[in-house]
Design a protein around this motif. Sequence first.
Motif, PDB file in Angstrom:
ATOM      1  N   PRO A  54       0.808  -1.214   0.000  1.00 24.21           N
ATOM      2  CA  PRO A  54       0.000   0.000   0.000  1.00 24.21           C
ATOM      3  C   PRO A  54       0.842   1.264   0.000  1.00 24.21           C
ATOM      4  O   PRO A  54       0.322   2.355  -0.264  1.00 24.21           O
ATOM      5  CB  PRO A  54      -0.819  -0.124   1.287  1.00 24.21           C
ATOM      6  CG  PRO A  54       0.025  -0.970   2.180  1.00 24.21           C
ATOM      7  CD  PRO A  54       0.728  -1.941   1.283  1.00 24.21           C
ATOM      8  N   MET A  55       2.146   1.123   0.297  1.00 25.71           N
ATOM      9  CA  MET A  55       3.034   2.278   0.334  1.00 25.71           C
ATOM     10  C   MET A  55       3.817   2.448  -0.963  1.00 25.71           C
ATOM     11  O   MET A  55       4.618   3.379  -1.086  1.00 25.71           O
ATOM     12  CB  MET A  55       4.006   2.130   1.511  1.00 25.71           C
ATOM     13  CG  MET A  55       3.321   1.969   2.862  1.00 25.71           C
ATOM     14  SD  MET A  55       2.222   3.343   3.282  1.00 25.71           S
ATOM     15  CE  MET A  55       3.419   4.648   3.483  1.00 25.71           C
ATOM     16  N   ASP A  56       3.578   1.559  -1.921  1.00 27.48           N
ATOM     17  CA  ASP A  56       4.204   1.707  -3.230  1.00 27.48           C
ATOM     18  C   ASP A  56       3.776   3.035  -3.851  1.00 27.48           C
ATOM     19  O   ASP A  56       2.622   3.453  -3.719  1.00 27.48           O
ATOM     20  CB  ASP A  56       3.779   0.536  -4.126  1.00 27.48           C
ATOM     21  CG  ASP A  56       4.292   0.671  -5.539  1.00 27.48           C
ATOM     22  OD1 ASP A  56       5.468   0.361  -5.779  1.00 27.48           O
ATOM     23  OD2 ASP A  56       3.505   1.103  -6.405  1.00 27.48           O
ATOM     24  N   LYS A  57       4.683   3.693  -4.532  1.00 21.43           N
ATOM     25  CA  LYS A  57       4.415   5.041  -5.064  1.00 21.43           C
ATOM     26  C   LYS A  57       3.186   5.062  -5.957  1.00 21.43           C
ATOM     27  O   LYS A  57       2.324   5.950  -5.843  1.00 21.43           O
ATOM     28  CB  LYS A  57       5.644   5.537  -5.829  1.00 21.43           C
ATOM     29  CG  LYS A  57       5.529   6.974  -6.323  1.00 21.43           C
ATOM     30  CD  LYS A  57       6.825   7.427  -6.974  1.00 21.43           C
ATOM     31  CE  LYS A  57       6.713   8.872  -7.463  1.00 21.43           C
ATOM     32  NZ  LYS A  57       7.971   9.331  -8.116  1.00 21.43           N
ATOM     33  N   ALA A  58       3.058   4.079  -6.839  1.00 22.55           N
ATOM     34  CA  ALA A  58       1.908   4.039  -7.744  1.00 22.55           C
ATOM     35  C   ALA A  58       0.619   3.763  -6.967  1.00 22.55           C
ATOM     36  O   ALA A  58      -0.443   4.318  -7.289  1.00 22.55           O
ATOM     37  CB  ALA A  58       2.123   2.973  -8.812  1.00 22.55           C
ATOM     38  N   MET A  59       0.694   2.915  -5.939  1.00 24.47           N
ATOM     39  CA  MET A  59      -0.490   2.598  -5.156  1.00 24.47           C
ATOM     40  C   MET A  59      -0.940   3.810  -4.341  1.00 24.47           C
ATOM     41  O   MET A  59      -2.144   4.074  -4.217  1.00 24.47           O
ATOM     42  CB  MET A  59      -0.207   1.413  -4.229  1.00 24.47           C
ATOM     43  CG  MET A  59      -1.443   0.861  -3.548  1.00 24.47           C
ATOM     44  SD  MET A  59      -2.680   0.202  -4.698  1.00 24.47           S
ATOM     45  CE  MET A  59      -1.777  -1.189  -5.379  1.00 24.47           C
ATOM     46  N   VAL A  60       0.008   4.561  -3.797  1.00 20.40           N
ATOM     47  CA  VAL A  60      -0.343   5.778  -3.060  1.00 20.40           C
ATOM     48  C   VAL A  60      -1.018   6.780  -3.993  1.00 20.40           C
ATOM     49  O   VAL A  60      -2.029   7.403  -3.638  1.00 20.40           O
ATOM     50  CB  VAL A  60       0.908   6.397  -2.405  1.00 20.40           C
ATOM     51  CG1 VAL A  60       0.594   7.793  -1.862  1.00 20.40           C
ATOM     52  CG2 VAL A  60       1.427   5.497  -1.284  1.00 20.40           C
ATOM     53  N   ALA A  61      -0.486   6.924  -5.200  1.00 17.98           N
ATOM     54  CA  ALA A  61      -1.087   7.841  -6.171  1.00 17.98           C
ATOM     55  C   ALA A  61      -2.510   7.407  -6.519  1.00 17.98           C
ATOM     56  O   ALA A  61      -3.429   8.238  -6.612  1.00 17.98           O
ATOM     57  CB  ALA A  61      -0.224   7.907  -7.428  1.00 17.98           C
ATOM     58  N   ALA A  62      -2.711   6.105  -6.702  1.00 14.55           N
ATOM     59  CA  ALA A  62      -4.045   5.594  -7.017  1.00 14.55           C
ATOM     60  C   ALA A  62      -5.007   5.792  -5.854  1.00 14.55           C
ATOM     61  O   ALA A  62      -6.192   6.086  -6.049  1.00 14.55           O
ATOM     62  CB  ALA A  62      -3.957   4.114  -7.390  1.00 14.55           C
ATOM     63  N   THR A  63      -4.504   5.654  -4.630  1.00 18.71           N
ATOM     64  CA  THR A  63      -5.325   5.878  -3.443  1.00 18.71           C
ATOM     65  C   THR A  63      -5.773   7.333  -3.368  1.00 18.71           C
ATOM     66  O   THR A  63      -6.947   7.631  -3.101  1.00 18.71           O
ATOM     67  CB  THR A  63      -4.539   5.502  -2.173  1.00 18.71           C
ATOM     68  OG1 THR A  63      -4.195   4.115  -2.224  1.00 18.71           O
ATOM     69  CG2 THR A  63      -5.351   5.778  -0.919  1.00 18.71           C
ATOM     70  N   LYS A  64      -4.857   8.252  -3.618  1.00 15.83           N
ATOM     71  CA  LYS A  64      -5.208   9.677  -3.594  1.00 15.83           C
ATOM     72  C   LYS A  64      -6.229  10.010  -4.682  1.00 15.83           C
ATOM     73  O   LYS A  64      -7.179  10.770  -4.452  1.00 15.83           O
ATOM     74  CB  LYS A  64      -3.944  10.515  -3.767  1.00 15.83           C
ATOM     75  CG  LYS A  64      -2.995  10.454  -2.583  1.00 15.83           C
ATOM     76  CD  LYS A  64      -1.736  11.285  -2.840  1.00 15.83           C
ATOM     77  CE  LYS A  64      -0.808  11.272  -1.640  1.00 15.83           C
ATOM     78  NZ  LYS A  64       0.435  12.042  -1.866  1.00 15.83           N
ATOM     79  N   THR A  65      -6.037   9.434  -5.865  1.00 19.53           N
ATOM     80  CA  THR A  65      -6.983   9.668  -6.959  1.00 19.53           C
ATOM     81  C   THR A  65      -8.369   9.160  -6.592  1.00 19.53           C
ATOM     82  O   THR A  65      -9.383   9.826  -6.842  1.00 19.53           O
ATOM     83  CB  THR A  65      -6.502   8.978  -8.245  1.00 19.53           C
ATOM     84  OG1 THR A  65      -5.255   9.542  -8.644  1.00 19.53           O
ATOM     85  CG2 THR A  65      -7.510   9.139  -9.375  1.00 19.53           C
ATOM     86  N   ALA A  66      -8.436   7.980  -5.969  1.00 24.09           N
ATOM     87  CA  ALA A  66      -9.722   7.413  -5.587  1.00 24.09           C
ATOM     88  C   ALA A  66     -10.433   8.297  -4.568  1.00 24.09           C
ATOM     89  O   ALA A  66     -11.652   8.508  -4.648  1.00 24.09           O
ATOM     90  CB  ALA A  66      -9.515   6.009  -5.024  1.00 24.09           C
ATOM     91  N   LEU A  67      -9.691   8.818  -3.602  1.00 26.56           N
ATOM     92  CA  LEU A  67     -10.297   9.704  -2.608  1.00 26.56           C
ATOM     93  C   LEU A  67     -10.795  10.997  -3.245  1.00 26.56           C
ATOM     94  O   LEU A  67     -11.895  11.483  -2.928  1.00 26.56           O
ATOM     95  CB  LEU A  67      -9.292  10.010  -1.499  1.00 26.56           C
ATOM     96  CG  LEU A  67      -8.941   8.847  -0.562  1.00 26.56           C
ATOM     97  CD1 LEU A  67      -7.754   9.209   0.323  1.00 26.56           C
ATOM     98  CD2 LEU A  67     -10.147   8.453   0.296  1.00 26.56           C
TER      99      LEU A  67
END
Length: 298
Positions: A54-67
């Motif tokens: 969940p701390m992978d750079k791409a996963m963090v970016a996707a999490t922010k986009t989803a929010l």
Amino acid sequence: MPDETGEPLYSLAHLTLINATAPELIYIAARAGYDAVSPRFIQMNVPGEFRESPMDKAMVAATKTALQTTGLKVLDVELARITEDCDPRSFEPACELGGELGASRMIMSAWTPTRDDRNFIVDCYAETCEIAAPYGLSVDLEFPSFSRLRTLDEALDIVRAADQPNGGILVDTLYMHLSRVDLAELLHIPGDLLNFLHISDALPGIADTREGMIQLARDARLYPGEGCIDFAGIIERMPPVDYSVELPNQSRVTELGFEEHARRCLQHAKRTFGDVRSQRRTHPIPTQESMTDGQRAY
């Protein structure tokens, strides 16, 4: 805490859909009608858990986009575990991300194998609180019935000993049931230590083995209203708090799919809770000790 209207937030806890990544959890929660999510940013590597970091750079970016896309809030992040080799500094990346995403809570629990390490647990908890504070997070100590801290009193002892301004206790309705916590015990906890509530139901019988409790807690929780837990009694004795629905049930997920399971969790919770709200600020709830003989008769 409840929003400006006084209504509690309903959050979808990651363990409910542990196979999903954080972005998937967010989109599912939004479609199912939740106000917030409680994502897992510290992996536990348990069976069935999502594999992507969940701390992978791409996963963090996707999490922010989803929010940003859904408008959902982040209620809390998890799970900081106190183990024999616990290094609280390792929790800081998750604290930093949680603070950046607007979370206000971090969940912590203790999983050391002995019963003589109270000072070690206090030190780990206190240091985690100090690390989390600059990111605006409370650290809410949980008491899973099969962990090192198994009761509400044990969790309160650690939080009081640590004496941190951002300390807190997470009450989980299932663990209240499994640990046989009396409802009156909630009234003995300072209201400012109770920040949110984990929600799930269970049948009356209590597993008599650690393995049985683990299986129930991680894979067979029930929707609110299907079991025996007195949600009205719990909510009335808590201060006004938000609700995080933590309800893993693999057979329901297999039958219904992620989104429909999440939706039914929320529907059952709202239907079961109805208009029940905290009574702590308006008038004290009588305890056995404070009631007169006439009151006890009723």
